[in-house]
Design an enzyme around this catalytic site. Structure first.
Site, PDB file in Angstrom:
ATOM      1  N   GLY A   1      -0.065  -6.409   5.087  1.00 32.94           N
ATOM      2  CA  GLY A   1       0.447  -5.922   6.356  1.00 32.94           C
ATOM      3  C   GLY A   1      -0.595  -5.849   7.448  1.00 32.94           C
TER       4      GLY A   1
ATOM      5  N   CYS B   1     -10.448   6.040   1.653  1.00 32.05           N
ATOM      6  CA  CYS B   1      -9.521   6.433   0.594  1.00 32.05           C
ATOM      7  C   CYS B   1     -10.187   7.191  -0.545  1.00 32.05           C
ATOM      8  CB  CYS B   1      -8.774   5.213   0.067  1.00 32.05           C
ATOM      9  SG  CYS B   1      -9.791   4.030  -0.862  1.00 32.05           S
TER      10      CYS B   1
ATOM     11  N   SER C   1       0.813  -1.217   0.000  1.00 34.84           N
ATOM     12  CA  SER C   1       0.000   0.000   0.000  1.00 34.84           C
ATOM     13  C   SER C   1       0.843   1.261   0.000  1.00 34.84           C
ATOM     14  CB  SER C   1      -0.908   0.010   1.227  1.00 34.84           C
ATOM     15  OG  SER C   1      -0.138   0.108   2.413  1.00 34.84           O
TER      16      SER C   1
ATOM     17  N   CYS D   1     -13.718  -3.715   0.635  1.00 31.32           N
ATOM     18  CA  CYS D   1     -12.509  -3.715  -0.186  1.00 31.32           C
ATOM     19  C   CYS D   1     -11.683  -4.969   0.075  1.00 31.32           C
ATOM     20  CB  CYS D   1     -11.685  -2.459   0.104  1.00 31.32           C
ATOM     21  SG  CYS D   1     -10.219  -2.283  -0.934  1.00 31.32           S
TER      22      CYS D   1
END
EC number: 2.8.1.13
Length: 372
Positions: free
Chosen positions: A125, A193, A8, A101
């Site tokens: 992560g 986001c 990311s 998502c």
């Protein structure tokens, strides 16, 4: 093992990729481009899909000596995440787009492409653990992300790696600093986001438009008006647009949103207390059909858990809370856990489709104290 590291551009995914390389896996780094146009990319913002994030991910991949790719999933993201997010608010729900998502993009679209290309797993992560095929909470309670992974099915989990689950966040940053990764001191992201300024109401208003309705009290009296139910969520206190304070001087909260009539109902904090939840769209709970179990339930990514009696019948979970919750909205995920000394186990999840207030249940159904 051939592994795709979803990068990311943050410190967590950077260290996850670095650990996989150190373990000797064949690793490629993949950054997902999710914005549909350059204007929606969040230049300089703290997120997971901005131009800056993509550049940081590439620099980390270069430092690790692994191939790096940017895959454009913007159309899929719009179709599977953004549009359902808007539709959910139109129905009076309060969805969490990050869960969607994870379910549809990071661990479906990405995994499907990876398997087609001959990769064995996707690594991220996220702070969570996989042990004996079971998804468990991370060691670091403050960063545990098992809740947002509760939407993954068995097939997806079988191809997942979570290298950070046994490490605490401060140690991750130290590890990144020691490795000289450019993301070592990068702040964590917390916003949605695709809403760069954090103004969810304005974003929804631009897509939905004005849809006026009434604000009512618990007795059904009209006490105000609004421009759209999408501007409200259960438990909301501020920005209600009421003409004045309540007669008793107590704060007022949103207690119900009726999409059919466009009515938003407000009441006191006591009116928010729920003792039972119903959840549908169940994931990984099929094997418990027809059963009743003593479990724990979590309804917010950063919320606590409460003990509950969970009954699965005809694809719907009835969740009787042992102590009330407040501000629970339709559209939220209810993630079911089984307590375990080696890390609480995620049994599965469902989408909350209805709630029952404490006042409508027998006094013994839920306890007297509230949990947020």
């Amino acid at each position: 093992m051939r592994v795709m590291a979803a990068m990311s551009g943050g410190v967590d995914s950077s260290v996850a990729a670095a650990r996989l390389v150190a373990e000797g896996h064949e690793v490629i780094g993949v950054h997902l481009a999710l914005a549909s146009t350059p204007t929606t990319l969040r230049v300089g913002s703290r997120g997971c899909c901005s131009l800056e994030d993509s550049g940081d991910a590439r620099r980390v991949a270069d430092a690790l000596g692994i191939p790096f790719y940017v895959w454009d999933f913007s159309d899929r993201f719009r179709e599977d995440v953004v549009d359902p997010f808007i539709n959910s608010y139109e129905m009076g729900e309060t969805p969490n787009p990050c869960l969607r998502c994870n379910e549809k993009i990071k661990f479906q679209a990405l995994l499907d492409r990876g398997i087609a290309l001959g990769f064995d797993a996707v690594a991220t992560g996220h702070y969570a653990r996989l042990k004996d095929g079971e998804l468990r909470r991370a060691i670091d309670d403050n960063k545990d992300q098992s809740y947002v992974l509760g939407v993954l099915n068995d097939e997806q989990l079988a191809h997942c790696l979570f290298p950070l689950g046994d490490t605490r966040k401060p140690d991750i940053r130290k590890e990144a600093e020691a490795a000289g990764l450019v993301t070592a001191s990068k702040p964590d992201s917390h916003d949605i986001c695709f809403i760069p300024d954090g103004n969810t109401k304005a974003f929804l208003g631009n897509h939905i438009g004005v849809r006026s309705g009434d604000l009512k009290d618990q007795d059904g009296n009209v006490i105000g008006h609004h421009d759209g139910i999408y501007g409200f969520t259960i438990g909301q206190r501020k920005g209600l647009g009421l003409p004045g304070p309540a007669p008793d001087g107590k704060p007022r909260y949103v207690t119900d949103i009726d999409a059919d009539t466009g009515t938003v109902t407000v009441g006191t904090r006591d009116d928010l207390r729920v003792g039972r939840l119903y959840a549908d769209r169940l994931i990984r709970l099929d094997e418990h059909e027809g059963s009743t179990q003593e479990c724990q339930v979590q309804v917010r990514a950063h919320g606590g858990v409460v003990d509950a009696t969970v009954t699965i019948d005809d694809g719907v979970a009835t969740i009787d809370l042992h102590s009330p919750l407040t501000g629970v909205a339709r559209g939220q995920a209810a993630v079911i856990y089984r307590p375990d000394p080696d890390g609480d186990i995620v049994l599965g999840s469902g989408t909350i489709c209805d709630t029952v207030s404490v006042s409508k249940l027998q006094p013994t159904t839920a306890g007297a104290s509230s949990n947020s």
